[in-house]
Design a protein around this motif. Structure first.
Motif, PDB file in Angstrom:
ATOM      1  N   VAL A 234       6.427  10.819   6.654  1.00 46.91           N
ATOM      2  CA  VAL A 234       7.563  10.217   7.357  1.00 46.91           C
ATOM      3  C   VAL A 234       7.672   8.746   6.960  1.00 46.91           C
ATOM      4  N   VAL A 235       8.885   8.332   6.588  1.00 42.50           N
ATOM      5  CA  VAL A 235       9.104   6.904   6.295  1.00 42.50           C
ATOM      6  C   VAL A 235       9.974   6.351   7.415  1.00 42.50           C
ATOM      7  N   ALA A 236       9.506   5.276   8.024  1.00 42.50           N
ATOM      8  CA  ALA A 236      10.204   4.748   9.204  1.00 42.50           C
ATOM      9  C   ALA A 236      10.275   3.222   9.144  1.00 42.50           C
ATOM     10  N   ALA A 237      11.146   2.675   9.973  1.00 38.46           N
ATOM     11  CA  ALA A 237      11.266   1.210  10.082  1.00 38.46           C
ATOM     12  C   ALA A 237      10.895   0.787  11.497  1.00 38.46           C
ATOM     13  N   THR A 299       4.126  -3.430   5.220  1.00 38.06           N
ATOM     14  CA  THR A 299       4.185  -1.970   5.381  1.00 38.06           C
ATOM     15  C   THR A 299       2.807  -1.466   5.773  1.00 38.06           C
ATOM     16  N   VAL A 300       2.749  -0.554   6.727  1.00 43.59           N
ATOM     17  CA  VAL A 300       1.460   0.053   7.057  1.00 43.59           C
ATOM     18  C   VAL A 300       1.570   1.564   6.892  1.00 43.59           C
ATOM     19  N   ARG A 301       0.434   2.155   6.586  1.00 42.70           N
ATOM     20  CA  ARG A 301       0.365   3.622   6.458  1.00 42.70           C
ATOM     21  C   ARG A 301      -0.627   4.141   7.474  1.00 42.70           C
ATOM     22  N   HIS A 302      -0.316   5.289   8.019  1.00 40.52           N
ATOM     23  CA  HIS A 302      -1.246   5.872   8.984  1.00 40.52           C
ATOM     24  C   HIS A 302      -1.210   7.392   8.852  1.00 40.52           C
ATOM     25  N   ASP A 303      -2.387   8.000   8.986  1.00 45.04           N
ATOM     26  CA  ASP A 303      -2.495   9.468   8.886  1.00 45.04           C
ATOM     27  C   ASP A 303      -2.648  10.072  10.261  1.00 45.04           C
ATOM     28  N   GLU A 310       4.671   6.070   6.994  1.00 47.20           N
ATOM     29  CA  GLU A 310       4.733   4.785   6.292  1.00 47.20           C
ATOM     30  C   GLU A 310       5.727   3.938   7.079  1.00 47.20           C
ATOM     31  N   LEU A 311       5.240   2.863   7.648  1.00 49.25           N
ATOM     32  CA  LEU A 311       6.090   2.051   8.528  1.00 49.25           C
ATOM     33  C   LEU A 311       6.453   0.731   7.855  1.00 49.25           C
ATOM     34  N   HIS A 312       7.745   0.495   7.693  1.00 49.96           N
ATOM     35  CA  HIS A 312       8.219  -0.780   7.130  1.00 49.96           C
ATOM     36  C   HIS A 312       8.568  -1.681   8.314  1.00 49.96           C
ATOM     37  N   ALA A 313       7.825  -2.778   8.420  1.00 51.58           N
ATOM     38  CA  ALA A 313       7.996  -3.632   9.596  1.00 51.58           C
ATOM     39  C   ALA A 313       8.848  -4.860   9.271  1.00 51.58           C
ATOM     40  N   PHE A 314       9.754  -5.172  10.206  1.00 50.10           N
ATOM     41  CA  PHE A 314      10.642  -6.334  10.052  1.00 50.10           C
ATOM     42  C   PHE A 314      10.610  -7.149  11.339  1.00 50.10           C
TER      43      PHE A 314
END
Ligand code: SF4
Length: 356
Positions: A234-237, A299-303, A310-314
């Protein structure tokens, strides 16, 4: 099953003798207290023994009795559970603690344990056999694997028919006076010697009665492994909105994945959507705030067990006098308050991107 020589001890007797000598001194094994054993069994449902030991002590420090757990607010219970994952377990423990207190005590048989939230057939059988000596088989993944090897079960050990065969085989040799120890010993054998890959058969106390060992070049090839499906990615913001040193966070719905935990607003990106656009859209949908521009902070990744993320943080810093109104599930918190909130590990990783 191989014919047993006259006078030879049964497989169950040799397993129990080995268990009496070799059992690891796990903290919950000292406890005959139903509350403590129950907490241990719930933790062990999804957590490895080494990790469970740490969370077990920590949880019982905060909630030493079922009454204390029942009285605690659910947020405090989730906070203590933080890191152990599968938070539904903590919510169920809390809910079940209230029922136990209302009922005036713990159940005394497997059927009674099954009535409590979060207690499935394995946990119910394990607790009833350990605490009250009920002669029932507790069959978890370890037990299934060991029994499949003993009986040379060539089907998928988790399929209902194979499972029923394995349970019947174990029930036939369950020692009536030591059912709880037998269940524990089976689990211990599966965890320490009869491991999924490369079982240590040379050290096994029941090799003489194990068909996989006696008949196969590779006993570890039983049970057959199901193909592991690849986990979705999952790719998320994630939107970090700051106002005078405080962050906007919101509480997830109480049920479901990570239920009741606190996180930054955000969500899954649409196909082809730029992460910063997704961030703005998600914040607007979830809180009604339409903000920009957005500064990327990393960006952080977590299992997770069933997917990876994959979280893109702003970040957006609000430069207005008073913080805007937000929905009831959201609040503005200082970093210190944030640290006290129960939150997913991925959210902690996002917060770590920001300098304190
Ligand atoms: S002999 Fe090997 S395969 Fe059989 S129960 Fe023991 S460790 Fe498992």
């Amino acid at each position: 099953m191989p014919a047993r020589q006259k006078g030879r001890r049964s497989r169950a007797a040799r397993l129990l003798a080995w268990y009496d000598r070799q059992a690891r001194p796990l903290p919950w094994r000292r406890d005959v207290d139903p509350y403590r054993r129950w907490v241990a069994e719930i933790l062990l449902q999804q957590t490895r023994v080494a990790q469970a030991t740490r969370y077990y002590e920590r949880f019982l420090d905060a909630f030493p009795t079922v009454e204390r757990l029942a009285r605690a607010p659910v947020g405090r219970v989730l906070k203590r559970w933080e890191g152990a994952g599968y938070y539904a377990r903590a919510r169920h423990l809390h809910d079940a603690a209230r029922r136990v207190v209302a009922a005036g005590g713990f159940p005394h048989d497997a059927a009674g344990w099954r009535e409590l939230p979060g207690v499935g057939p394995y946990t119910a059988a394990a607790l009833a056999s350990l605490l009250d000596g009920e002669p029932v088989v507790a069959l978890d993944a370890n037990g299934l694997r060991v029994a499949a090897r003993w009986t040379l079960e060539r089907g998928d050990a988790r399929a209902p028919q194979a499972r029923a065969r394995l349970e019947a085989a174990l029930r036939a040799e369950l020692p009536p006076r030591r059912a709880g120890d037998f269940n524990e010993a089976l689990m211990e054998l599966g965890e320490t010697l009869c491991r999924p890959r490369a079982p240590r058969c040379s050290a096994c106390p029941v090799g003489q009665d194990c068909r996989a060992f006696l008949e196969l070049a590779e006993p570890g090839s039983i049970p057959v492994r199901r193909r592991v499906r690849e986990r979705p990615h999952v790719v998320a913001a994630v939107a970090i909105v700051e106002h005078e040193g405080r962050w906007l966070v919101q509480r997830r719905a109480p049920r479901g994945l990570l239920g009741g935990l606190w996180e930054f607003p955000g969500g899954k990106l649409r196909v082809g959507e730029a992460p910063s656009d997704g961030c703005r859209r998600e914040l607007l949908e979830e809180t009604g705030l339409d903000l920009g521009p957005w500064e990327p902070v990393g960006t952080v990744r977590h299992d997770y067990s069933h997917f990876t993320v994959e979280l893109h943080a702003f970040r957006h810093r609000l430069r207005i006098a008073s913080a805007p109104a937000v929905p009831g599930t959201a609040r503005w918190v200082s970093r210190k308050e944030f640290e006290r909130l129960p939150r997913p590990r991925a959210t902690s990783k996002v917060a770590a991107l920001l300098a304190p």
